[in-house]
Design a protein around this motif. Sequence first.
Motif, PDB file in Angstrom:
ATOM      1  N   ASP A  59       0.824  -1.205   0.000  1.00  0.00           N
ATOM      2  CA  ASP A  59       0.000   0.000   0.000  1.00  0.00           C
ATOM      3  C   ASP A  59       0.859   1.257   0.000  1.00  0.00           C
ATOM      4  O   ASP A  59       0.594   2.214  -0.738  1.00  0.00           O
ATOM      5  CB  ASP A  59      -0.928  -0.025   1.211  1.00  0.00           C
ATOM      6  CG  ASP A  59      -2.016   1.035   1.122  1.00  0.00           C
ATOM      7  OD1 ASP A  59      -2.235   1.579   0.006  1.00  0.00           O
ATOM      8  OD2 ASP A  59      -2.649   1.329   2.155  1.00  0.00           O
ATOM      9  N   GLN A  60       1.919   1.283   0.795  1.00  0.00           N
ATOM     10  CA  GLN A  60       2.738   2.479   0.930  1.00  0.00           C
ATOM     11  C   GLN A  60       3.650   2.703  -0.273  1.00  0.00           C
ATOM     12  O   GLN A  60       3.878   3.828  -0.699  1.00  0.00           O
ATOM     13  CB  GLN A  60       3.571   2.403   2.216  1.00  0.00           C
ATOM     14  CG  GLN A  60       2.728   2.432   3.487  1.00  0.00           C
ATOM     15  CD  GLN A  60       3.559   2.196   4.726  1.00  0.00           C
ATOM     16  OE1 GLN A  60       4.782   2.099   4.640  1.00  0.00           O
ATOM     17  NE2 GLN A  60       2.887   2.112   5.873  1.00  0.00           N
ATOM     18  N   ALA A 134      -5.103   1.953  -0.764  1.00  0.00           N
ATOM     19  CA  ALA A 134      -5.436   3.381  -0.870  1.00  0.00           C
ATOM     20  C   ALA A 134      -6.059   3.709  -2.215  1.00  0.00           C
ATOM     21  O   ALA A 134      -6.808   4.689  -2.360  1.00  0.00           O
ATOM     22  CB  ALA A 134      -4.175   4.227  -0.658  1.00  0.00           C
ATOM     23  N   THR A 135      -5.783   2.862  -3.190  1.00  0.00           N
ATOM     24  CA  THR A 135      -6.351   3.069  -4.527  1.00  0.00           C
ATOM     25  C   THR A 135      -7.789   2.612  -4.617  1.00  0.00           C
ATOM     26  O   THR A 135      -8.437   2.774  -5.659  1.00  0.00           O
ATOM     27  CB  THR A 135      -5.506   2.299  -5.550  1.00  0.00           C
ATOM     28  OG1 THR A 135      -5.528   0.919  -5.226  1.00  0.00           O
ATOM     29  CG2 THR A 135      -4.072   2.809  -5.573  1.00  0.00           C
TER      30      THR A 135
END
Length: 451
Positions: A59-60, A134-135
Amino acid sequence: MDGRQRRLKDSLQLRLSLWLTGGILAVAVPAAALSFGAAYDEANELQDDALRHVHALFDQHRLAAGPARPDGDTPFAGGDEARVVVQLLPSQPLQAPDQATADDTLQQLAALPDGIHRRTIAGTSYRILLRRLATGERLAVAQPAAVRDEIALEGALRTLLPLLVLLPLLPLLVLLLVRRGFRPIAMLAQDIDRRSEHELQPLAPDFLPSEMRPFVTAINRLLERVAQAMQAQRRFVADAAHELRSPMTALSLQAEALADSGLPPDVQAKVATLRSGLRRGRDLLEQLLSLARAQAAPPPAAVRVSLLQVFRLVLEDLMPLAQARDIDLGVTSDIDAAPLASEVDLLLMVRNLVDNAIRHTPDGGRVDLAVLAGDGGIAVEVCDTGPGIAPEERERVFDPFYRTLGNAHTGSGLGLSIVATVARRLGARVTLDYADRQALAGLRASILFGR
């Protein structure tokens, strides 16, 4: 076997060891089970954190995770159990017929809510983390459950290893600790067992546990009362014998005077019987006084005493008695020895042994005195040609006033008792045996002095 089982049942050490072992096990086993479960859950939780870290990494850093492959294969298929599977989940069903297998698997995962789940895919059990990136896409991070369970089980077993090693040693450890705790009691028992019947000094309770001290104090009070009773008994015997000496001596003098007064022969025979009885009475009083002194008086100062000198004094005293019965009395050894004792005690023991031998030896018999010295110590032997003493009676003859069955000889029955009492006081040992073992006749009385 019944006696051994009864001793084990009555053993306080064994019962205490069993109760302690059982109590420790009753606490340790549930504690071990809780520890195992906590370690197992913690290991699983750590591996779930690893799945979360993988998800956070994707994610990061915006790492790419491929969607379902068009060849119909699923990323969860394969034999590598150590791998971590990362897969994007479809947002809507795929329409290709040849992707039915992959579509079915991923659609099932996509229908699950976010979180950690356990599912079996392609015959393999997985621990799967489902979480949205997050997308907006959902990412599945999975790991084969077999690997996770093996790691968790190994970690949990490591927490049990000390307990598993300790459990077989626990009963032995408890038994050793209990035995060590009871050691002062065993030492006290040995101290009491080593004492003779005349050693009535108080026990020392200082080294004992506080729980045992009242018991030892009660024993000391009992020993004090027993000592007072024995002292009173000995004092009574000594006083009675001493008080009887004067009237017995007066009666003997009167009987001698009466025998010299020219009485008729029939009266002279009765007077002779009277004099014989008075003589036996005097001998009994002397023996009683000797026994009372041997039991009550403290041992004199020990010095080196020549046994040949003691033999000489005994022969001078008892030779007339032996000559009156034509008994050959003499010393057969040509060596001398000097045990550590007192001359009074040695003279008392040897005189009583020789007097006993003369009384039980037939007329014309033989009584020999000898000194033996060797590595084992010094021994005084008195051998006679009398009937001897049967083995089953050799312990009883040391009791006061005991006389062997069928014994018609005169005597007080105190001679051997005096010898045994003085020998115990000197730390010596008295043994009896046949002088002639083949014929089972004669008596060999030995006084053994250690080195």
